[in-house]
Design an enzyme around this catalytic site. Structure first.
Site: not given
Ligand code: 13P
Length: 253
Positions: A13, A15, A99, A101, A169, A175, A215
């Site tokens: 992803n 983002k 997601h 976010e 997640e 992150g 992560s």
């Molecule tokens: P990270 O791998 O950067 O922690 O992000 C995970 C994520 O949100 C994938 O959708």
């Protein structure tokens, strides 16, 4: 260990990262895969602006492509939104919905996520439905309840093992460099599998892929991917560079 109907999936992803110059990473990833045959499906979910050019760059490679979000309607007065059908037209095979976010930044509720997942299905896309608890919810001992509620609210009717993937997640792992223990991952993934049986039926639940995200790095991928009921990874930061992403794919080699 339940055998899903499909190979594990390692999905990146991107983002809100990536410009045309970033397509170099696709070339590098294709190069890595030239002499490799990992036992997993591979996907990249770039920002909307890169869907068409990435599709062209992927060509006939084994790397699939997905969107990161979609609107629930086919078309209309929704400035800034993109319909699932538009994403499908780029050659995408899937679309991430719900997601954390988007849930946090755009106030997306389970109801909205469910409508988006249904829109992805309508457009012939696999819906990658994201769920996960916050650190406050985990510390309050509410993780499994939160997961149950999100699953019941976000997985639309008509979902099956072919058109739906669940991504667990934990918000606190995204992150941050912090990952849950393998025991914590195993507990939540087993719970998701059990809850799915009540939503999509036992057979489809057994066959549905459940990804872990948060992560994931080359250094921890093999351990996380070996956990029972973990059928792949949804990778953020470490998917931006082909070398790192391939390091994660290696968990399946
Ligand atoms: P990270 O791998 O950067 O922690 O992000 C995970 C994520 O949100 C994938 O959708």
């Amino acid at each position: 260990m339940p055998k899903t109907k499909f190979p594990p999936l390692v999905a990146g992803n991107w983002k809100m990262n990536g410009t045309l110059a970033s397509l170099e990473e696709i070339d590098k990833l294709k190069e890595h895969l030239k002499n490799a045959d990992p036992a997993c499906d591979i996907m990249i979910c770039p920002p909307f602006t890169l869907l068409f050019p990435m599709s062209e760059r992927l060509g006939d490679s084994r790397i699939a492509m997905g969107g990161q979000d979609c609107h629930w309607e086919v078309s209309g007065a929704h400035t800034g939104d993109v319909a699932a059908e538009m994403i499908a037209e780029t050659g995408a095979a899937a679309c991430i919905v719900g997601h954390s976010e988007r849930r946090a930044d755009h106030g997306e509720t389970d109801e909205i996520v469910s409508r988006k997942a249904a829109a992805a299905h309508r457009a012939g896309l696999v819906a990658i439905i994201c769920i996960g608890e916050t650190i406050e919810e985990r510390e309050a001992g509410k993780t499994l309840d939160v997961i149950s509620t999100q699953l019941k609210g976000s997985v639309p009717s008509g979902s099956d093992a072919a058109n739906t993937i669940i991504a667990y997640e934990p918000v606190w792992a995204i992150g941050t460099g912090h990952t849950p223990t393998t025991e914590q991952v195993a507990e939540v993934h087993a719970h998701i599998r059990k809850e799915l049986a009540g939503i999509v039926g036992a057979e489809e639940a057994e066959g549905m892929r459940i990804l872990y995200g948060g992560s994931v790095k080359p250094a921890n991928a093999a351990e996380l991917m070996s956990v029972e009921n973990v059928n792949g990874a949804l990778v953020g930061g470490a998917s931006l560079k082909a070398d790192d992403f391939f390091g994660i794919i290696k968990a399946y080699m």
